[in-house]
Design an enzyme around this catalytic site. Sequence first.
Site, PDB file in Angstrom:
ATOM      1  N   HIS A   1      52.763  49.875  19.157  1.00 38.37           N
ATOM      2  CA  HIS A   1      52.688  50.486  20.483  1.00 38.37           C
ATOM      3  C   HIS A   1      51.637  51.594  20.438  1.00 38.37           C
ATOM      4  CE1 HIS A   1      56.968  49.286  22.005  1.00 38.37           C
ATOM      5  NE2 HIS A   1      56.352  48.272  21.395  1.00 38.37           N
TER       6      HIS A   1
ATOM      7  N   CYS B   1      59.367  54.638  20.311  1.00 37.39           N
ATOM      8  CA  CYS B   1      58.301  55.637  20.404  1.00 37.39           C
ATOM      9  C   CYS B   1      58.865  57.040  20.608  1.00 37.39           C
ATOM     10  CB  CYS B   1      57.323  55.255  21.508  1.00 37.39           C
ATOM     11  SG  CYS B   1      56.406  53.731  21.123  1.00 37.39           S
TER      12      CYS B   1
ATOM     13  N   GLU C   1      51.663  54.665  21.348  1.00 36.73           N
ATOM     14  CA  GLU C   1      52.145  55.949  20.840  1.00 36.73           C
ATOM     15  C   GLU C   1      52.263  55.945  19.320  1.00 36.73           C
ATOM     16  OE1 GLU C   1      54.764  55.149  24.586  1.00 36.73           O
ATOM     17  OE2 GLU C   1      53.623  53.979  23.125  1.00 36.73           O
TER      18      GLU C   1
ATOM     19  N   CYS D   1      59.221  54.074  25.019  1.00 40.12           N
ATOM     20  CA  CYS D   1      60.448  53.333  24.724  1.00 40.12           C
ATOM     21  C   CYS D   1      61.262  54.121  23.683  1.00 40.12           C
ATOM     22  CB  CYS D   1      60.102  51.938  24.198  1.00 40.12           C
ATOM     23  SG  CYS D   1      59.354  51.946  22.545  1.00 40.12           S
TER      24      CYS D   1
END
Length: 151
Positions: free
Chosen positions: A55, A88, A57, A85
Site C-alpha cells: 500500500h 496502514c 502508506e 486501512c
Amino acid sequence: MTNWPLPLPMQRALDAAKAAAAMGEVPIGAVIVKDGVVIAEAHNSPRMDHDPTAHAEILAIRRAAQTLGDERLTGCELWVTLEPCAMCAGAIAHARIARLYYAASDPKGGAVEHGARVFEQEQCLHRPEVYTGIGEDEAAELLRGFFRERR
C-alpha cells in the site's frame, strides 16, 4: 474541485496516485514530510509487486525509515489520498508518525474514522494528530474514475 491550491505534499500524493492509476493500480498516493521537506513518496503497487502489503502508506513509511535510518518517524507527517486501512493505520502508529493528513474518507475499508478506528483502541501505542478532507474532491474523483473504467 478545490478552488484554492492544495498543500504541496497533498498535490504530490495525488500525482503519485495518478501514476498508480496509469499502471493499473488503485490510485492511492502517499508522501512523508519531515521538517518541511519531502523525504519519501509512494503509490499503491500490490499488483505490480505481487505484494498485498504494498500500500502507498506502507511503502512510503519504509522509504522514510530508510532515509532517516530509524524505524521511528518522530516528527513526520504522512499525507495520503485515502483514509488508511487497518494495516496502514497500525504501521502509522508503530512508526510514531506525528500527523496524518488524508484526503478522502473510506467507509468500506478505512480504519481511522471508520471500521476498526485503530487510533481509538486502548491497545494503540501512538495516536497521531489526524486531519481529513484536504484534497477530498480530487482524490474521490480519481478513485471513482478509476473504478468506473473497470466496470
